[in-house]
Design a protein around this motif. Structure first.
Motif, short mmCIF file in Angstrom:
data_model
loop_
_atom_site.label_atom_id
_atom_site.label_comp_id
_atom_site.label_asym_id
_atom_site.label_seq_id
_atom_site.Cartn_x
_atom_site.Cartn_y
_atom_site.Cartn_z
N LEU A 184 -38.77 82.27 16.78
CA LEU A 184 -37.47 82.33 16.12
C LEU A 184 -36.42 81.58 16.94
CD1 LEU A 184 -37.45 85.98 14.79
CD2 LEU A 184 -37.49 83.89 13.43
N GLU A 185 -36.45 81.74 18.24
CA GLU A 185 -35.50 81.04 19.11
C GLU A 185 -35.66 79.53 18.97
OE1 GLU A 185 -34.65 80.56 23.85
OE2 GLU A 185 -35.35 82.50 23.13
N ALA A 186 -36.92 79.06 18.88
CA ALA A 186 -37.17 77.62 18.70
C ALA A 186 -36.60 77.12 17.38
CB ALA A 186 -38.68 77.35 18.77
N LEU A 187 -36.49 78.00 16.39
CA LEU A 187 -35.92 77.63 15.10
C LEU A 187 -34.40 77.79 15.08
CD1 LEU A 187 -38.54 79.38 12.77
CD2 LEU A 187 -38.27 76.91 13.15
N GLY A 188 -33.84 78.24 16.20
CA GLY A 188 -32.39 78.44 16.28
C GLY A 188 -31.92 79.71 15.60
N ILE A 189 -32.81 80.68 15.46
CA ILE A 189 -32.48 81.93 14.77
C ILE A 189 -32.34 83.04 15.80
CG2 ILE A 189 -33.33 83.66 13.14
CD1 ILE A 189 -34.83 81.34 11.75
N ASP A 190 -31.23 83.76 15.73
CA ASP A 190 -31.01 84.94 16.57
C ASP A 190 -31.39 86.15 15.74
OD1 ASP A 190 -30.10 87.15 17.92
OD2 ASP A 190 -28.10 86.35 18.32
N PRO A 191 -32.54 86.79 16.02
CA PRO A 191 -32.99 87.90 15.18
C PRO A 191 -32.08 89.11 15.20
CG PRO A 191 -34.39 87.68 17.10
CD PRO A 191 -33.46 86.51 17.12
N GLY A 192 -31.18 89.20 16.16
CA GLY A 192 -30.24 90.31 16.18
C GLY A 192 -29.03 90.07 15.31
N PRO A 204 -56.40 93.05 20.12
CA PRO A 204 -55.81 91.71 20.18
C PRO A 204 -54.47 91.76 20.93
CG PRO A 204 -56.46 92.22 17.93
CD PRO A 204 -56.60 93.48 18.73
N PRO A 205 -54.09 90.67 21.58
CA PRO A 205 -52.83 90.68 22.32
C PRO A 205 -51.64 90.87 21.39
CG PRO A 205 -53.73 88.46 22.21
CD PRO A 205 -54.76 89.38 21.64
N ARG A 206 -50.63 91.55 21.89
CA ARG A 206 -49.40 91.74 21.11
C ARG A 206 -48.68 90.40 21.00
NH1 ARG A 206 -44.69 94.52 24.73
NH2 ARG A 206 -44.14 95.37 22.73
N LEU A 207 -47.94 90.25 19.93
CA LEU A 207 -47.27 88.97 19.63
C LEU A 207 -45.75 89.10 19.62
CD1 LEU A 207 -49.68 87.78 16.82
CD2 LEU A 207 -49.63 87.03 19.21
N ARG A 208 -45.22 90.16 20.17
CA ARG A 208 -43.77 90.39 20.15
C ARG A 208 -43.01 89.25 20.82
NH1 ARG A 208 -39.55 92.83 22.94
NH2 ARG A 208 -38.20 94.11 21.65
N ASP A 209 -43.42 88.85 22.02
CA ASP A 209 -42.72 87.78 22.73
C ASP A 209 -42.82 86.45 21.98
OD1 ASP A 209 -41.90 89.51 24.71
OD2 ASP A 209 -43.57 89.00 26.06
N GLU A 210 -44.00 86.18 21.43
CA GLU A 210 -44.17 84.95 20.66
C GLU A 210 -43.28 84.94 19.42
OE1 GLU A 210 -47.60 82.46 18.26
OE2 GLU A 210 -48.23 83.87 19.80
N TRP A 211 -43.14 86.11 18.77
CA TRP A 211 -42.27 86.23 17.59
C TRP A 211 -40.85 85.82 17.96
CZ3 TRP A 211 -38.08 89.28 16.11
CH2 TRP A 211 -37.86 89.44 14.73
N PHE A 212 -40.33 86.36 19.05
CA PHE A 212 -38.98 86.01 19.50
C PHE A 212 -38.89 84.54 19.90
CE2 PHE A 212 -38.53 90.62 20.00
CZ PHE A 212 -37.27 90.81 19.47
#
Length: 126
Positions: free
Chosen positions: A99-107, A88-96
């Motif tokens: 989160l960005e759409a929710l205004g969350i900076d995961p770092g 299955p395709p990786r979802l790393r970019d979608e995860w970021f």
């Protein structure tokens, strides 16, 4: 070789691109036991084995071959090395992106509970 238990600490100390990597302590690096998204039982066994250099980052739905140089690098694989099935395709970019759409900076920001594990992609509508 690093075991799955050693990866989070190694990643935390690695020189990562700060704006594109989550706070390691916020992610659940343990497999929840359900690796049914992998194509075959042999791959599941290899991902769980400490003596096989395959790594699985379930939160990103990502599988790779560990580069055994003492670092955290891995070569992402797109096909199962056992049965040849396209993974299955990786979802790393979608995860970021989500989160960005929710205004969350995961770092910097604490992660919502559902983004700490594979729950964020498992529980979404098809």
């Amino acid at each position: 070789m690093l075991t799955i238990d050693e990866w989070p600490a190694r990643l935390a100390s690695a020189d990562m691109e700060e704006d594109r990597w989550p706070r390691v302590e916020d992610l659940n690096w343990e497999h929840d036991g359900d690796l049914s998204w992998l194509c075959c039982e042999r791959l599941v066994e290899q991902v769980r084995a400490d003596d096989v250099p395959l790594v699985c980052f379930e939160v990103f739905r990502d599988v790779g071959i560990a580069v055994v140089d003492g670092g955290t690098s891995f070569l992402r694989i797109e096909f199962c090395p056992n049965c040849g099935v396209l993974l299955p395709p990786r979802l790393r970019d979608e995860w970021f992106d989500r989160l960005e759409a929710l205004g969350i900076d995961p770092g910097e920001d604490p992660l919502p509970e559902e983004f700490r594990s594979s729950r964020w992609w498992r529980d979404r509508p098809a």
